[in-house]
Structure formats: structure tokens, C-alpha cells
Design a protein around this motif. Sequence first.
Motif, PDB file in Angstrom:
ATOM      1  N   ASN A 282       7.876  -9.301   1.376  1.00 55.99           N
ATOM      2  CA  ASN A 282       6.788 -10.033   2.028  1.00 55.99           C
ATOM      3  C   ASN A 282       5.721  -9.062   2.544  1.00 55.99           C
ATOM      4  O   ASN A 282       4.523  -9.283   2.366  1.00 55.99           O
ATOM      5  N   THR A 283       6.144  -7.978   3.172  1.00 55.29           N
ATOM      6  CA  THR A 283       5.210  -6.963   3.674  1.00 55.29           C
ATOM      7  C   THR A 283       4.425  -6.340   2.526  1.00 55.29           C
ATOM      8  O   THR A 283       3.199  -6.164   2.624  1.00 55.29           O
TER       9      THR A 283
ATOM     10  N   LYS B  52       1.783  -8.736   1.338  1.00 54.06           N
ATOM     11  CA  LYS B  52       0.666  -8.817   2.288  1.00 54.06           C
ATOM     12  C   LYS B  52      -0.279  -7.639   2.094  1.00 54.06           C
ATOM     13  O   LYS B  52      -1.499  -7.803   2.119  1.00 54.06           O
ATOM     14  N   ASN B  53       0.275  -6.445   1.903  1.00 56.84           N
ATOM     15  CA  ASN B  53      -0.573  -5.275   1.665  1.00 56.84           C
ATOM     16  C   ASN B  53      -1.341  -5.421   0.356  1.00 56.84           C
ATOM     17  O   ASN B  53      -2.497  -5.023   0.264  1.00 56.84           O
TER      18      ASN B  53
ATOM     19  N   SER C  49      -2.321  -8.234  -0.914  1.00 58.98           N
ATOM     20  CA  SER C  49      -3.380  -9.232  -0.702  1.00 58.98           C
ATOM     21  C   SER C  49      -4.559  -8.639   0.068  1.00 58.98           C
ATOM     22  O   SER C  49      -5.666  -9.164   0.008  1.00 58.98           O
ATOM     23  N   ARG C  50      -4.317  -7.519   0.755  1.00 60.46           N
ATOM     24  CA  ARG C  50      -5.409  -6.811   1.453  1.00 60.46           C
ATOM     25  C   ARG C  50      -5.997  -5.702   0.574  1.00 60.46           C
ATOM     26  O   ARG C  50      -6.827  -4.930   1.026  1.00 60.46           O
TER      27      ARG C  50
END
Length: 189
Positions: A104-105, A108-109, A111-112
Motif C-alpha cells: 500500500n505504501t 501511494k508513492n 501515485s505521487r
Amino acid sequence: MQSDIFEKDKSMPDVVRKAVVEVLPKFISTSSDSVALSSAVSLALAFGDCGEFKAIVTGKDMVRDAAEKKLVNGFQKNIELLVQKTWVEKADESLKEEMLFRINTLCKNLSRYDYHTSLSEFLPVLRDVVYLLFGSLVKSDTFLEYAVRVDPDFGFFWYYINSLPPHQQWSEEKCRAAVLLGICFLANF
């Protein structure tokens, strides 16, 4: 040398053999983003990509971003499901839970668009997921040979992720290509 496994096996597709012997070393050693991207497209073909990866790394911004988002979402769903459905020894239950958090982390990275961080997280995550699947066999010197015999595509993927060095001083674009190559393979595995 581990590349011998691919070079000597006459049943190995030529595209994979060439990827191991020529393309992957060029991808790893180049400092040119254009050479890295063209090498990445060739590696994606060896992974069985049908053109989706090329559209992601060379497409126009809006199309590229939408295709990348779709790829990352597919990867996250597939890899989380794989981890959730994997039976592990009681001693590895906490690693399994930790992996879901780390996946998940990582996503998220991604997606950034933080590819340097993503690459440094990606390789350990993949190695740990493979450990959950195969157990301590992964740590043996013969695991690559075993993986190639069981599934040549997965064997090549394992060779790929273990050939990549820590991101060192790579450009953001090269880190992006390295991560998305692995995701492309896993999203369709």
C-alpha cells in the motif's frame, strides 16, 4: 554466472536470451534516459508485454498518466490478492501482514510519482513476496534455476529484480522505467 541459465537453455525464447545478455546490462549501465527507455521497452517485450508498457513510458502526458494509474491499480490488486491468498507458516504471518502495508505504501508513492523512493521500496517488497510464496528456497543459490524450470517467465522476472542495483544515482525517468517494468510483469502474471 546466473545468466548462463538463460544462455544455455535452447528452449528459452530468443527475446528473453537477448534481454538477459544484451538489453538488461545496457539498461542498468546507461546514464541516458532515451537508451534506458528503449531498453525498458525491449525488456517489457521479453516479459510478454503486448505494447501496453511502451504506451505508458512513451505516451503523451494525459494518456500516459491514465495508463500508468491503471497499471499500478492492477498491480496493487493482484499482488495484494496474491499475498492474502498465500498460505504461510505461523512464523511468517506477521511478514504477510507487513507486506500488505508495504504494498500500500509503495503504491501511494507511485501515485505521487516518487520513483526514486518507489524503486528502493519495490525491490525488497518483491523479494519478500517471493519469499512468502516459496519460503526459504528463495535464499538458496539454486532458486533461479528452479524458478526458470517451473516457469521461465517468472524465472526471468526473478533474474531481473535481482540484477537491479539499488537506485544509486539514476534519473527519475530510469527509476520509473525500472519500477513500471516489474509492475507490468506482475500486473499480468
